[in-house]
Design an enzyme around this catalytic site. Structure first.
Site, PDB file in Angstrom:
ATOM      1  N   LYS A 150       0.830  -1.202   0.000  1.00  0.00           N
ATOM      2  CA  LYS A 150       0.000   0.000   0.000  1.00  0.00           C
ATOM      3  C   LYS A 150       0.865   1.253   0.000  1.00  0.00           C
ATOM      4  CE  LYS A 150      -4.225  -2.103   1.623  1.00  0.00           C
ATOM      5  NZ  LYS A 150      -5.294  -2.177   2.636  1.00  0.00           N
ATOM      6  N   ARG A 209      -2.940 -10.275   4.795  1.00  0.00           N
ATOM      7  CA  ARG A 209      -3.275 -10.353   3.378  1.00  0.00           C
ATOM      8  C   ARG A 209      -2.110  -9.759   2.589  1.00  0.00           C
ATOM      9  NH1 ARG A 209      -5.692  -7.074  -0.561  1.00  0.00           N
ATOM     10  NH2 ARG A 209      -7.196  -8.110  -1.935  1.00  0.00           N
TER      11      ARG A 209
END
Length: 302
Positions: A213, A253
């Site tokens: 991210k 994840r």
């Protein structure tokens, strides 16, 4: 807190042309299935299959297209023995995915996008991930305002828990995700990671999804986050996996399972060798006597 197990690795499989990290790489069904199997072989215990990007600025696809993208992939991977979560905000996609072998619903809107999602989770008794997000907002700045991001995210997740339980979702089937990168800036994300113990105390399984991210890229390449190498982002993700595992997260994840699987394994080994609660602490510098060595008699005892 639920009984601690080793943190699981959830591998990301985006069957999309426009996801922020790997959009287009696995848009073809055969390529997606092959990559899903590679994820399993690389240490992923769950494959999270998604057919709709949630990156900033993405345009929602229609339901039929989302079904076309994910159902053949889920069917084949489930037939090969993979544990599948379906990353969707649509109840019909979740229900159809469960029907062809998916095991878990992963809804980034926590049931807010489709009001029937939580009912599907209740009726199918499937575990459901409820992620914190304030949705697609017209004013981006509004989504980023928090007086206390940790307290507010926890409070808003509790509201979603109450909604889920009210329609019949079992307590043990609720998994929480604090939503790193969703309606949050980099500072908020780091504050949440610093408070993972608080989330782990909510008495539900915790999923942490930080992989690749933007806030990682801004840390590693503050001058130009776009220049951050993918390998460097995966290394940083593995460090977050270690932090998450130490906090008792149920799963992380990730896009690249290998390094995160190693990180989780190391944390598990350290935890397994920790001193039991209440065990006496050996004074610094004290000699360690081998367990099998005879204890010499005290003076005067012969």
């Amino acid at each position: 807190m639920p009984t601690q197990e080793r943190t699981k690795i959830m591998g990301v499989l985006n069957v999309t042309p426009d996801s922020f990290s790997d959009g287009g790489r696995y848009f073809d069904h055969e390529a997606a299935i092959a990559h899903g199997l590679r994820l399993v072989n690389s240490g992923a215990e769950i494959i999270d299959v998604g057919g709709e990007s949630t990156r900033p600025g993405s345009v929602r696809v229609d339901e039929d297209e989302e079904l076309r993208r994910v159902i053949p992939v889920i069917r084949e991977l489930a037939a090969a023995g993979a544990v599948i979560s379906v990353d969707t905000m649509r109840a019909k996609v979740a229900e159809a995915s469960l029907g062809v072998g998916a095991h878990i619903i992963n809804d980034v809107s926590a049931g807010l996008s489709d009001p029937t999602m939580l009912t599907v989770a209740a009726e199918t008794q499937a575990p459901v991930v409820l992620m914190h997000w304030r949705g697609y907002l017209d004013r981006v700045s509004a989504s980023f305002h928090y007086d206390d991001v940790v307290a507010e995210v926890i409070s808003e997740l509790k509201t979603r828990i109450d909604e889920a339980i009210a329609v019949g979702v079992e307590h043990g089937n609720i998994i929480l995700d604090p939503g790193l990168g969703f309606s949050k800036n980099a500072e908020h994300n780091w504050q949440i990671l610093a408070a993972l113990d608080d989330f782990a105390e909510l008495d539900h399984r915790l999923l942490v999804a930080a992989s690749r991210k933007r806030f990682i890229s801004t840390l590693l390449s503050p001058e130009d986050p776009m220049l951050t190498p993918e390998a460097a982002k995966d290394q940083a993700t593995a460090a977050i996996t270690a932090l998450s595992a130490k906090a008792g997260a149920w799963a992380v994840r990730v896009h690249e399972p290998t390094t995160s699987a190693i990180a989780a394994k190391v944390v598990d080994a350290v935890a397994a060798h920790g001193r039991p609660a209440g065990a006496p602490v050996r004074p610094a510098g004290a000699a360690v006597r081998p367990a099998e060595a005879p204890v010499p008699p005290a003076e005067g005892e012969a």
